[in-house]
Scaffold this motif. Structure first.
Motif, PDB file in Angstrom:
ATOM      1  N   CYS A 208       3.724  -3.930  18.775  1.00  0.00           N
ATOM      2  CA  CYS A 208       2.446  -4.389  19.305  1.00  0.00           C
ATOM      3  C   CYS A 208       2.058  -5.691  18.596  1.00  0.00           C
ATOM      4  CB  CYS A 208       1.352  -3.342  19.081  1.00  0.00           C
ATOM      5  SG  CYS A 208       1.586  -1.821  20.020  1.00  0.00           S
ATOM      6  N   LYS A 209       1.539  -6.623  19.359  1.00  0.00           N
ATOM      7  CA  LYS A 209       1.129  -7.920  18.811  1.00  0.00           C
ATOM      8  C   LYS A 209      -0.326  -8.187  19.191  1.00  0.00           C
ATOM      9  CE  LYS A 209       5.517  -8.184  17.906  1.00  0.00           C
ATOM     10  NZ  LYS A 209       5.995  -7.844  16.548  1.00  0.00           N
ATOM     11  N   PRO A 210      -1.265  -7.454  18.591  1.00  0.00           N
ATOM     12  CA  PRO A 210      -2.668  -7.603  19.002  1.00  0.00           C
ATOM     13  C   PRO A 210      -3.263  -8.945  18.601  1.00  0.00           C
ATOM     14  CG  PRO A 210      -2.499  -6.179  17.084  1.00  0.00           C
ATOM     15  CD  PRO A 210      -1.094  -6.445  17.533  1.00  0.00           C
ATOM     16  N   LEU A 211      -4.224  -9.390  19.385  1.00  0.00           N
ATOM     17  CA  LEU A 211      -5.083 -10.489  18.976  1.00  0.00           C
ATOM     18  C   LEU A 211      -5.996  -9.959  17.879  1.00  0.00           C
ATOM     19  CD1 LEU A 211      -6.514 -13.311  19.577  1.00  0.00           C
ATOM     20  CD2 LEU A 211      -8.057 -11.979  21.022  1.00  0.00           C
ATOM     21  N   ILE A 212      -6.189 -10.717  16.808  1.00  0.00           N
ATOM     22  CA  ILE A 212      -7.093 -10.280  15.747  1.00  0.00           C
ATOM     23  C   ILE A 212      -8.209 -11.301  15.584  1.00  0.00           C
ATOM     24  CG2 ILE A 212      -5.689 -11.314  13.891  1.00  0.00           C
ATOM     25  CD1 ILE A 212      -6.590  -8.816  12.173  1.00  0.00           C
ATOM     26  N   HIS A 213      -9.448 -10.784  15.590  1.00  0.00           N
ATOM     27  CA  HIS A 213     -10.630 -11.644  15.533  1.00  0.00           C
ATOM     28  C   HIS A 213     -11.411 -11.376  14.253  1.00  0.00           C
ATOM     29  CE1 HIS A 213     -14.012 -13.995  17.219  1.00  0.00           C
ATOM     30  NE2 HIS A 213     -14.766 -13.134  16.555  1.00  0.00           N
ATOM     31  N   SER A 214     -11.941 -12.435  13.653  1.00  0.00           N
ATOM     32  CA  SER A 214     -12.723 -12.308  12.419  1.00  0.00           C
ATOM     33  C   SER A 214     -13.796 -13.391  12.393  1.00  0.00           C
ATOM     34  CB  SER A 214     -11.816 -12.468  11.196  1.00  0.00           C
ATOM     35  OG  SER A 214     -11.346 -13.812  11.110  1.00  0.00           O
ATOM     36  N   ASP A 215     -14.614 -13.349  11.344  1.00  0.00           N
ATOM     37  CA  ASP A 215     -15.507 -14.477  11.112  1.00  0.00           C
ATOM     38  C   ASP A 215     -14.716 -15.555  10.365  1.00  0.00           C
ATOM     39  OD1 ASP A 215     -15.305 -13.685   8.461  1.00  0.00           O
ATOM     40  OD2 ASP A 215     -17.307 -12.808   8.371  1.00  0.00           O
ATOM     41  N   ARG A 216     -15.427 -16.529   9.794  1.00  0.00           N
ATOM     42  CA  ARG A 216     -14.730 -17.617   9.101  1.00  0.00           C
ATOM     43  C   ARG A 216     -14.763 -17.443   7.591  1.00  0.00           C
ATOM     44  NH1 ARG A 216     -15.370 -23.207  12.570  1.00  0.00           N
ATOM     45  NH2 ARG A 216     -15.174 -22.258  14.639  1.00  0.00           N
ATOM     46  N   GLY A 217     -14.682 -16.193   7.155  1.00  0.00           N
ATOM     47  CA  GLY A 217     -14.605 -15.930   5.722  1.00  0.00           C
ATOM     48  C   GLY A 217     -13.375 -16.562   5.102  1.00  0.00           C
TER      49      GLY A 217
END
Length: 306
Positions: A208-217
């Motif tokens: 699996c190659k999920p998209l990963i989302h975060s803030d700009r920490g």
């Protein structure tokens, strides 16, 4: 001795319930102190005939059902330390009693018992950082996913314990079913904390190659984090500056965790905090029902999808 009527039929007002409490008080004082009913009714300001009418009243099937429902509701409410509100209580009572129960009915019974969910919110502070790498907001607030491990969101939050000591929780949440895929609690908000969380998440999935989302920490904008994602063939997405809603599901989970567990206790040691977080995340994944998951827990919904 007559049965106590604690359930309030549909359409009954809270004033009627309070009136019933007056009758119950008269009954209790009469039995305990042997005072006359006439005197007690005069003190309470009600006709004696009204009291005797109530005394001979037989509860309706609806009232008996409300009494049973209230007992189960209160038992569940105390079991989860008051963290459940009307919606969560309704979901769990439907499953426990295998009945269709309207949430407005539960709300009415909660008002009668004087209970509500324990809620406490704290604003999050965002430290400034100098990014080495910035990604576009590919997620773009599209918080639905058609399958597990398609879209992940991640973040770090802070906890306090002991005498001003701090702990940091890093977690990854799957947007398909809201499952917490991996998490790490540490003493420092640093790169190893976030990298370990990603490694644990990748160990739990295959092909699996999920998209990963975060803030700009600073951890997520580091070159080394980008290299880890490239090695796993994963796409990276980041919230825009000052737009915490871009990572809304992760922020929502932090609020839920803190309201339903952390704010209810005082923690003297790191181990006490860790044990409670471990227990809560297991409860959240396997037992806490969610309306938007068709009344299933995250892991139940995930298993059905698989």
């Amino acid at each position: 001795m007559p049965k106590k009527v604690t359930g309030v039929p549909k359409g009954a007002s809270l004033s009627q319930h309070r009136q019933e409490n007056v009758y119950l008080a008269i009954q209790a004082v009469h039995q305990a102190e042997s005072l006359s009913i006439q005197l007690l009714c005069e003190v309470a300001g009600i006709p004696r005939s009204s009291y005797y009418k109530w005394l001979s009243h037989k509860p309706s099937p609806r009232q008996l059902e409300n009494q049973e429902l209230t007992e189960v509701m209160m038992s569940l409410y105390h079991k989860v330390e008051g963290i459940f509100g009307c919606r969560q209580l309704t979901l769990h009572l439907r499953r426990m009693l295998e009945k269709r129960i309207n949430h407005k009915r539960i709300q009415r019974l909660m008002e009668i018992k004087g209970i509500q969910s324990v809620i406490r919110r704290k604003k999050k502070k965002y430290p400034r950082s100098t990014p080495q790498h910035v990604a576009e907001n590919l997620l773009n607030r599209e918080f639905q996913a058609d399958a597990p491990n398609e879209k992940w969101v991640t973040d770090v939050t802070e906890f306090k314990y002991g005498h001003g000591q701090k702990a940091y929780l890093s977690a990854i949440l799957d947007l398909h079913d809201n499952t917490i895929v991996s998490y790490v609690l540490g003493h420092s908000n640093n790169n190893p904390l976030v990298f370990k969380t990603l490694e644990l998440a990748l160990e739990s999935v295959s092909e699996c190659k999920p998209l990963i989302h975060s803030d700009r920490g600073f951890q997520y904008t580091s070159t080394y984090f980008k290299e880890k994602l490239d090695a796993a063939n994963m796409k990276q997405s980041m919230s825009r500056v000052g737009r915490c809603i871009d990572n809304g599901p992760m922020e929502s989970f932090w609020g839920t965790l803190k309201c339903e567990k952390y704010y209810l206790h005082n923690y003297r040691t790191f181990d006490q905090l860790k044990n409670d977080i471990d227990d809560y995340i297991h409860f959240y994944n396997y037992e806490r029902l969610q309306r938007k998951l068709n009344g299933l827990s995250p892991m139940e919904y995930r298993t059905k999808a698989a």
